[in-house]
Design an enzyme around this catalytic site. Sequence first.
Site, PDB file in Angstrom:
ATOM      1  N   ASN A 105       2.647  75.964  73.889  1.00  0.00           N
ATOM      2  CA  ASN A 105       3.585  74.877  74.196  1.00  0.00           C
ATOM      3  C   ASN A 105       3.959  74.159  72.906  1.00  0.00           C
ATOM      4  OD1 ASN A 105       1.702  72.570  73.769  1.00  0.00           O
ATOM      5  ND2 ASN A 105       0.595  73.626  75.391  1.00  0.00           N
ATOM      6  N   ILE A 148     -10.464  70.441  80.837  1.00  0.00           N
ATOM      7  CA  ILE A 148     -11.471  69.956  79.889  1.00  0.00           C
ATOM      8  C   ILE A 148     -11.760  68.479  80.129  1.00  0.00           C
ATOM      9  CG2 ILE A 148     -11.965  69.618  77.427  1.00  0.00           C
ATOM     10  CD1 ILE A 148      -9.960  72.107  77.068  1.00  0.00           C
TER      11      ILE A 148
HETATM   12  O1  C5P Z   1      -3.115  67.641  84.051  1.00  0.00           O
HETATM   13  P1  C5P Z   1      -2.405  67.260  82.818  1.00  0.00           P
HETATM   14  O2  C5P Z   1      -2.232  68.423  81.858  1.00  0.00           O
HETATM   15  O3  C5P Z   1      -1.133  66.534  83.007  1.00  0.00           O
HETATM   16  O4  C5P Z   1      -3.409  66.221  82.121  1.00  0.00           O
HETATM   17  C1  C5P Z   1      -3.268  65.782  80.822  1.00  0.00           C
HETATM   18  C2  C5P Z   1      -4.593  65.353  80.275  1.00  0.00           C
HETATM   19  O5  C5P Z   1      -5.618  66.257  80.652  1.00  0.00           O
HETATM   20  C3  C5P Z   1      -4.623  65.336  78.775  1.00  0.00           C
HETATM   21  O6  C5P Z   1      -5.554  64.362  78.360  1.00  0.00           O
HETATM   22  C4  C5P Z   1      -5.100  66.733  78.442  1.00  0.00           C
HETATM   23  O7  C5P Z   1      -5.694  66.777  77.149  1.00  0.00           O
HETATM   24  C5  C5P Z   1      -6.103  66.974  79.536  1.00  0.00           C
HETATM   25  N1  C5P Z   1      -6.241  68.368  79.968  1.00  0.00           N
HETATM   26  C6  C5P Z   1      -7.401  69.048  79.676  1.00  0.00           C
HETATM   27  N2  C5P Z   1      -7.560  70.331  80.143  1.00  0.00           N
HETATM   28  C7  C5P Z   1      -6.600  70.931  80.865  1.00  0.00           C
HETATM   29  C8  C5P Z   1      -5.416  70.245  81.170  1.00  0.00           C
HETATM   30  C9  C5P Z   1      -5.260  68.963  80.699  1.00  0.00           C
HETATM   31  O8  C5P Z   1      -8.269  68.516  79.018  1.00  0.00           O
HETATM   32  N3  C5P Z   1      -6.778  72.181  81.296  1.00  0.00           N
END
Ligand code: C5P
Length: 411
Positions: free
Chosen positions: A209, A306
């Site tokens: 991305n 994460i």
């Molecule tokens: O669910 P979304 O991607 O919108 O959430 C964003 C937040 O979750 C950010 O803090 C991103 O670093 C974290 N995140 C993560 N692992 C993922 C997806 C998002 O740590 N697989």
Amino acid sequence: MLAGKRILLIVTGGIAAYKTPELVRRLRDQGAQVRCILTKGGAQFVTPLALGAVTGDKVYQDLFDLTDEQEMGHIQLSRDADALLVAPATADVLAKMAAGLADDLATTALLATDKPVLAAPAMNVRMWHHAATQANLATLQGRGVTMIGPDNGDMACGEYGPGRMTDPLDIVQAVANFFSDATLLAGRRAIVTSGPTHEAIDPVRYIANRSSGKQGHAIAEALARLGAEVTLVTGPVALADPAGVTMRPVASARDMLAACRDALPADIVVCAAAVADWRPAEAAPEKMKKGGDGPPALCLTENPDILATLAQAGPRRPALVVGFAAETETVVDHARAKLARKGCDWILANDVSPETGTFGGDANTVHLITATGVESWPRMSKAQVAGRLAERITTHLTNGGGAGGADEAAE
Ligand code: C5P
């Protein structure tokens, strides 16, 4: 305030150099030991004799002076200091620092150092506003250089505006603040995730991305500057490593989670990475070939979350877990829902609609969402967002975790 601190003062060629003997005296009043490098330009405005008299030490001027090199080589000069202070910092020296030039003793010492660098810019107002100077400042701040000023005021060139070197007493205060800030998060461990993840399709292709990693890197740096022991777990980015952090470069979301787990225990977690939600269920072992069957269908599977994993309750849960929400509409509402869903303590929500230029850009507009409120911050640089977040984290942790609530207020 500065007792025992060793400051390497680099005086470059601006009219404000005439104020540097006063600056040296004020630094020494606070207990600092000051050693000076004076550039050729600087020596047009203040004499080595004056600086030598107030430092009580030799003033270093020439990179190729054999006596200087034998007594105190350029590497040793910066190694022996707790911080380097460039005052006045001309547009020229800022440009050289940003470009990594090393064509005299001052710039060589600046390039050779791994110590904190502070700079008090001083120049004509138009030079200050020039896009080149502003880009150099952003580069240097991104690398952790602390800027002191400049101030607004009448200038020696007859113009008015930003460009005056900050008053020596205020410079001394800023240097003192810098050293006291550096202990605020001492003894605290932080994990910051940053950048995109790369999810392999085959050995040469991947899903990724547009995340630049600028915000996450700036946060890691800001926390380190306050004395935290920071591990920066970063996906592939084209950024310099921030000063004073332990780097854990990774590629995929699964690698990122493993590296975060390795870095536990921690007091603070900030998940700023744009983690891919999905990855190819199975990466092809060999490069996929264009063939007669047409384009392959990618079968995707969900990546671990994460942030949600690290926010899970348990003995190893960090005291403060902060996530980001990149949204393009009803930013705050979506972020509130995310706070609950992920189980984290705070969310920094930012609008990443294409017109905001947030992705890859240097500025960000964020709202800090906690269990008790929303604080909307004005648009500011990613370095400033990082600084403000680090400040909020410090207040929260030093208040025993009780004062995490932001007020429902917009600025
Ligand atoms: O669910 P979304 O991607 O919108 O959430 C964003 C937040 O979750 C950010 O803090 C991103 O670093 C974290 N995140 C993560 N692992 C993922 C997806 C998002 O740590 N697989």
